[in-house]
Design an enzyme around this catalytic site. Sequence first.
Site, PDB file in Angstrom:
ATOM      1  N   GLU A  77     -22.146  88.343  34.928  1.00 32.84           N
ATOM      2  CA  GLU A  77     -21.427  88.047  33.677  1.00 32.84           C
ATOM      3  C   GLU A  77     -20.952  86.605  33.660  1.00 32.84           C
ATOM      4  O   GLU A  77     -20.766  86.011  32.612  1.00 32.84           O
ATOM      5  CB  GLU A  77     -20.228  88.987  33.544  1.00 32.84           C
ATOM      6  CG  GLU A  77     -20.546  90.295  32.845  1.00 32.84           C
ATOM      7  CD  GLU A  77     -19.289  91.085  32.563  1.00 32.84           C
ATOM      8  OE1 GLU A  77     -18.587  90.752  31.595  1.00 32.84           O
ATOM      9  OE2 GLU A  77     -19.004  92.030  33.323  1.00 32.84           O
TER      10      GLU A  77
ATOM     11  N   THR B 291       3.114  98.338  64.732  1.00 36.23           N
ATOM     12  CA  THR B 291       3.802  99.630  64.805  1.00 36.23           C
ATOM     13  C   THR B 291       3.475 100.360  66.101  1.00 36.23           C
ATOM     14  O   THR B 291       4.293 101.118  66.615  1.00 36.23           O
ATOM     15  CB  THR B 291       3.408 100.490  63.583  1.00 36.23           C
ATOM     16  OG1 THR B 291       3.903  99.819  62.428  1.00 36.23           O
ATOM     17  CG2 THR B 291       4.001 101.869  63.632  1.00 36.23           C
TER      18      THR B 291
ATOM     19  N   TYR C 186      11.883 101.534  61.622  1.00 35.61           N
ATOM     20  CA  TYR C 186      11.621 101.082  62.985  1.00 35.61           C
ATOM     21  C   TYR C 186      11.366  99.593  62.977  1.00 35.61           C
ATOM     22  O   TYR C 186      11.168  98.987  61.918  1.00 35.61           O
ATOM     23  CB  TYR C 186      10.393 101.804  63.556  1.00 35.61           C
ATOM     24  CG  TYR C 186       9.119 101.463  62.828  1.00 35.61           C
ATOM     25  CD1 TYR C 186       8.776 102.117  61.654  1.00 35.61           C
ATOM     26  CD2 TYR C 186       8.272 100.455  63.287  1.00 35.61           C
ATOM     27  CE1 TYR C 186       7.621 101.784  60.950  1.00 35.61           C
ATOM     28  CE2 TYR C 186       7.120 100.126  62.601  1.00 35.61           C
ATOM     29  CZ  TYR C 186       6.803 100.791  61.437  1.00 35.61           C
ATOM     30  OH  TYR C 186       5.674 100.456  60.748  1.00 35.61           O
TER      31      TYR C 186
ATOM     32  N   LYS D 135      -7.800  98.399  55.167  1.00 35.84           N
ATOM     33  CA  LYS D 135      -6.712  99.381  55.195  1.00 35.84           C
ATOM     34  C   LYS D 135      -6.603 100.027  53.818  1.00 35.84           C
ATOM     35  O   LYS D 135      -6.515  99.330  52.807  1.00 35.84           O
ATOM     36  CB  LYS D 135      -5.392  98.692  55.585  1.00 35.84           C
ATOM     37  CG  LYS D 135      -4.281  99.702  55.855  1.00 35.84           C
ATOM     38  CD  LYS D 135      -3.004  99.049  56.371  1.00 35.84           C
ATOM     39  CE  LYS D 135      -1.961 100.142  56.655  1.00 35.84           C
ATOM     40  NZ  LYS D 135      -0.652  99.603  57.031  1.00 35.84           N
TER      41      LYS D 135
ATOM     42  N   THR E 285      -1.239  97.264  61.685  1.00 37.28           N
ATOM     43  CA  THR E 285      -2.353  97.680  60.823  1.00 37.28           C
ATOM     44  C   THR E 285      -2.456  96.854  59.535  1.00 37.28           C
ATOM     45  O   THR E 285      -3.517  96.814  58.922  1.00 37.28           O
ATOM     46  CB  THR E 285      -2.207  99.165  60.440  1.00 37.28           C
ATOM     47  OG1 THR E 285      -0.937  99.362  59.827  1.00 37.28           O
ATOM     48  CG2 THR E 285      -2.348 100.055  61.651  1.00 37.28           C
ATOM     49  N   ASP E 286      -1.353  96.200  59.129  1.00 32.82           N
ATOM     50  CA  ASP E 286      -1.347  95.545  57.810  1.00 32.82           C
ATOM     51  C   ASP E 286      -2.438  94.478  57.657  1.00 32.82           C
ATOM     52  O   ASP E 286      -3.065  94.382  56.609  1.00 32.82           O
ATOM     53  CB  ASP E 286       0.024  94.894  57.545  1.00 32.82           C
ATOM     54  CG  ASP E 286       1.122  95.930  57.351  1.00 32.82           C
ATOM     55  OD1 ASP E 286       0.811  97.138  57.335  1.00 32.82           O
ATOM     56  OD2 ASP E 286       2.294  95.529  57.219  1.00 32.82           O
TER      57      ASP E 286
HETATM   58  N1  ASP Z   1       3.819  96.488  59.351  1.00 28.20           N
HETATM   59  C1  ASP Z   1       3.159  97.025  60.498  1.00 28.20           C
HETATM   60  C2  ASP Z   1       2.221  95.967  61.049  1.00 28.20           C
HETATM   61  O1  ASP Z   1       1.213  95.676  60.481  1.00 28.20           O
HETATM   62  C3  ASP Z   1       2.439  98.251  60.157  1.00 28.20           C
HETATM   63  C4  ASP Z   1       1.603  98.876  61.258  1.00 28.20           C
HETATM   64  O2  ASP Z   1       1.403  98.352  62.332  1.00 28.20           O
HETATM   65  O3  ASP Z   1       1.118  99.970  61.030  1.00 28.20           O
HETATM   66  O4  ASP Z   1       2.496  95.439  62.070  1.00 28.20           O
END
Ligand code: ASP
Length: 360
Positions: free
Chosen positions: A317, A44, A57, A196, A123-124
Site C-alpha cells: 500500500e 522475576t 515483589y 512475550k 521476561t519483559d
Molecule cells: N518485570 C520483570 C522483568 O522483566 C518481569 C519478569 O521477569 O517476568 O524483569
Amino acid sequence: MVIGKKFNNMKKYTLIGLLIIICIQGFTQGNSLPRVKILATGGTIAGAGASADRAGYKAGALPIDELLSAVPQIHKIANVTGEQIASVGSQDMTIAIWEKLAVRINQIFENNEADAVVITHGTDTQEETAYFLDLTVHYKNAVVITGSMRPATAISADGPKNLYDAVTVAANPSSRGRGVLVCFNESIFDGRDVTKISTTKLNAFSSPNTGPLGQVYDGKVEYYTTSIREVNVGSPFSVKLDTRLPKVDIVYMYADASPGLINCAVSDGAKGLVIAGVGNGNFNKAYMDAISAAVKKGVIVCRAARSVSGRVVLEDEIDDKELGTIVSDDLNPQKARVLLMLGLMNTGDKAKLQEYFFKY
Ligand code: ASP
C-alpha cells in the site's frame, strides 16, 4: 590366625580397590557431563516478595547461587557454574548489559570455558536480548535464555522448573547451531521469532509466525523444526564493551495519530526510526509527511507493524521506493530496532540495510 590375617588384608585391599573404582567412575562421569555456564541478569526469576501469596515483589533481588540451590537436580545433567552479569528487572535492560553479555559469551566459547550458556533474564525484554545475542554471538554452542513469571518466593514459582529445562536444553547436543533459544514453560523458541504475549500468565511466550522449535519435557528435548535464518558464525554484527550503537527509536501508529513524536525523535538525534505501523506497516498522511522529511534528513525509516503476526511487504500500500523507507519483514518493532541499530554500525546504505532485514 595367619589365614584370618590374610583374609582381613584381602578384605582391606578389595575395599580400597572398590573405592578407587568408585572415585574414578565418579570423576569420569562428572567430567563427561556437559559444562553449562549460567549468566544471571536478574528478572522475576531472581525476584523476592514479602510473602508467598502476594503478587508484589522486587525483580532481580536474589543472586545466582540462590537460584541454583533451588534446583539441586541440575547438577545431575550438567557441570553448572554461575556468574552474575547484572541484577535488574528487564524493563531496565540496557545496551551496555547486552554488550557485556555478548562479549562474555563469545569469550566463554573462545576460551572453551563451557560447552553451552544459559542466561537468566526478566521476561519483559527477553525477546530483545535474545535477538541481540542471536546476531552478535559468533559460535554454534547453545545459548538458552529463560526466566519466570512468578518470583522465587511465590506459591508454585515457575523459575526452578524453567531453569532446569533451560539447562537440559543447553546440555543437549541437538541445541547446537540453532542460534539463541528461549526456553519457557516447556517450549523452546527461536530467539529471533519469539515474543512475550502475556502480562502475567505462565505461558508468556509465543512465536506467532513460526511456532516453537521444540519442547522439553521430563528431561527430554525434542525439536520439530529449524530456523532458516543465518545466525551465529555467519553474522556480520560484532560489539565490544564500549560500542556506541546509533540511536534508533520506535514510534507507534494509531487512528488519527499526529506526527509530533517522529519530529521529536529526529530532533533528538535518532539515526533510525522504526514505525510500528497499523496492518501491513501502514500510517496516515501526517506520518507520511513527517517520515518523508525525516528520510530527506538522512534518517533510515523502517516500516514494521503493530499487528501480532505476518510480515510487512515492501512496495504494497505504501510506495517505499518513492518514500525512501525500508521494511522489517516479519520482525516486530522492538526486534527491528535491534537489527537497525546493529545494521547502522556497518552501513548507511538503504539497500544493504534492507538486505539485512530479509536475511537475518
Ligand atoms: N518485570 C520483570 C522483568 O522483566 C518481569 C519478569 O521477569 O517476568 O524483569
